[in-house]
Design an enzyme around this catalytic site. Structure first.
Site, PDB file in Angstrom:
ATOM      1  CE1 TYR A  43      20.735  -1.394 -19.796  1.00 44.92           C
ATOM      2  CE2 TYR A  43      21.749  -1.356 -17.627  1.00 44.92           C
ATOM      3  CZ  TYR A  43      21.863  -1.310 -19.002  1.00 44.92           C
ATOM      4  OH  TYR A  43      23.102  -1.163 -19.578  1.00 44.92           O
ATOM      5  CD  GLN A  47      25.995  -2.413 -33.053  1.00 47.93           C
ATOM      6  OE1 GLN A  47      25.687  -1.694 -33.996  1.00 47.93           O
ATOM      7  NE2 GLN A  47      27.136  -2.269 -32.396  1.00 47.93           N
ATOM      8  CG  HIS A  72      25.117  -5.331 -27.889  1.00 40.18           C
ATOM      9  ND1 HIS A  72      25.328  -4.123 -28.519  1.00 40.18           N
ATOM     10  CD2 HIS A  72      26.257  -6.043 -28.093  1.00 40.18           C
ATOM     11  CE1 HIS A  72      26.532  -4.104 -29.076  1.00 40.18           C
ATOM     12  NE2 HIS A  72      27.099  -5.272 -28.840  1.00 40.18           N
ATOM     13  CB  CYS A 110      20.418 -16.161 -12.571  1.00 34.69           C
ATOM     14  SG  CYS A 110      21.250 -16.636 -11.029  1.00 34.69           S
ATOM     15  CB  SER A 151      28.888   4.831 -33.993  1.00 34.14           C
ATOM     16  OG  SER A 151      29.338   3.728 -33.225  1.00 34.14           O
ATOM     17  CD  GLU A 154      27.865  12.216 -38.697  1.00 31.75           C
ATOM     18  OE1 GLU A 154      28.507  11.916 -37.675  1.00 31.75           O
ATOM     19  OE2 GLU A 154      27.601  13.387 -39.027  1.00 31.75           O
TER      20      GLU A 154
END
Length: 232
Positions: free
Chosen positions: A53, A88, A106, A114, A174, A200
Site C-alpha cells: 500500500y 470503489q 472501500h 487502528c 467489472s 466493454e
C-alpha cells in the site's frame, strides 16, 4: 431532474495510469489478492501488505485526475440537484478533480486505521508495520482499506441514496464484486434510470437501460454535457 448517483470503479483511474486488478502488469499482477488484500494476509505478513500500500500510495500521488474525473466534478458543481459519487477506488483523484460529495466505500490510501480501537487518522506517505495508534498507542496501525471479507463503508447511506436517485450511473466497474455489483438492480427496483460507462459491458451490463462504450475520458464529458444542457 433529481438526484444522480454515480458508482466509479478501477476503469476510471486506469485512464490516469493506475492499475486494475486484472491488468497484466502493474502492482496487482505482482501479488496474490489473498496476500495483500485480506485480513489474513495482513496477519501473516504485515510488512508485505504495508509495503504494497505504500507503493500504491506513491503511485496514486504521482497520477493526475483525468477528463472523466473532471467531468463528474463539473456535474456536481452545475447540476441543480444532488450528485453523489460512490467510488470503489482508494486513490484521491476524485477529490483532486474537485468532487466533494464522495463516499469511499472501500476506504482510502490517505487513511490509517487502528485495528485494535478503530481510531482513524491521516496516513503518512510511508507506513511501517507496528506503527503506533495516536489514540491507544498500540502498534496496531493498518491502511484504512476495506479488504476482501470485510464490510464496505457507509452501506446504509449508499442504499439511502440509491433509493432516492433519479439516475444511477456506473463508470469503469467489472460488475463481479458485490455489493457494488448489486447497486444497479437496487436502483432500478426503486425506479431510477440507469446508464453504464465502460470499455466493454460489465457482468451486469444487461441491467442498464443505456450503455456507453469507450474510454471514460470521452464518454463521461459528453454525457455530462447532455445532462447539463437539459437543466439550462
Amino acid at each position: 431532474m433529481g438526484k444522480i448517483v454515480i458508482l466509479t470503479g478501477a476503469g476510471i483511474s486506469a485512464e490516469s495510469g493506475l492499475g486494475t486488478f486484472r491488468a497484466e502488469d502493474g502492482l496487482w499482477a505482482q501479488h496474490r489478492v489473498e496476500d495483500v488484500a485480506t485480513p489474513e494476509g495482513f496477519a501473516r505478513d504485515p510488512k508485505l501488505v504495508v509495503d504494497f500500500y505504500n507503493a500504491r500510495r506513491a503511485q496514486s500521488a504521482a497520477a493526475e485526475p483525468n477528463a472523466g474525473h473532471e467531468a463528474l466534478a463539473r456535474l456536481e458543481t452545475y447540476h441543480p440537484d444532488e450528485v453523489i459519487v460512490v467510488t470503489q477506488n482508494v486513490d484521491d483523484l476524485h477529490e483532486r478533480a474537485g468532487t466533494r460529495n464522495l463516499i469511499h466505500m472501500h476506504g482510502a490510501l490517505s487513511g490509517a486505521l487502528c485495528h485494535a480501537c478503530d481510531h482513524r487518522w491521516p496516513a503518512p506517505m510511508v507506513m511501517a508495520p507496528g506503527d503506533p495508534c495516536p489514540s491507544c498507542r498500540r502498534g496496531t496501525a493498518r491502511p484504512d482499506i476495506v479488504w476482501f471479507g470485510e464490510m464496505p463503508y457507509q452501506m446504509d447511506e449508499i442504499f439511502d441514496h440509491l433509493a432516492s436517485c433519479e439516475i444511477f450511473a456506473s463508470v469503469g466497474t467489472s460488475g463481479n464484486v458485490y455489493p457494488a455489483a448489486g447497486f444497479v438492480a437496487e436502483a432500478r427496483r426503486m425506479g431510477a434510470r440507469t446508464i453504464e460507462f465502460n470499455l466493454e459491458r460489465s457482468l451486469v451490463g444487461d441491467l442498464f437501460e443505456d450503455v456507453r462504450l469507450g474510454p471514460a475520458t470521452g464518454t463521461l464529458p459528453a454525457w455530462v454535457d447532455e445532462v447539463l444542457s437539459r437543466t439550462a
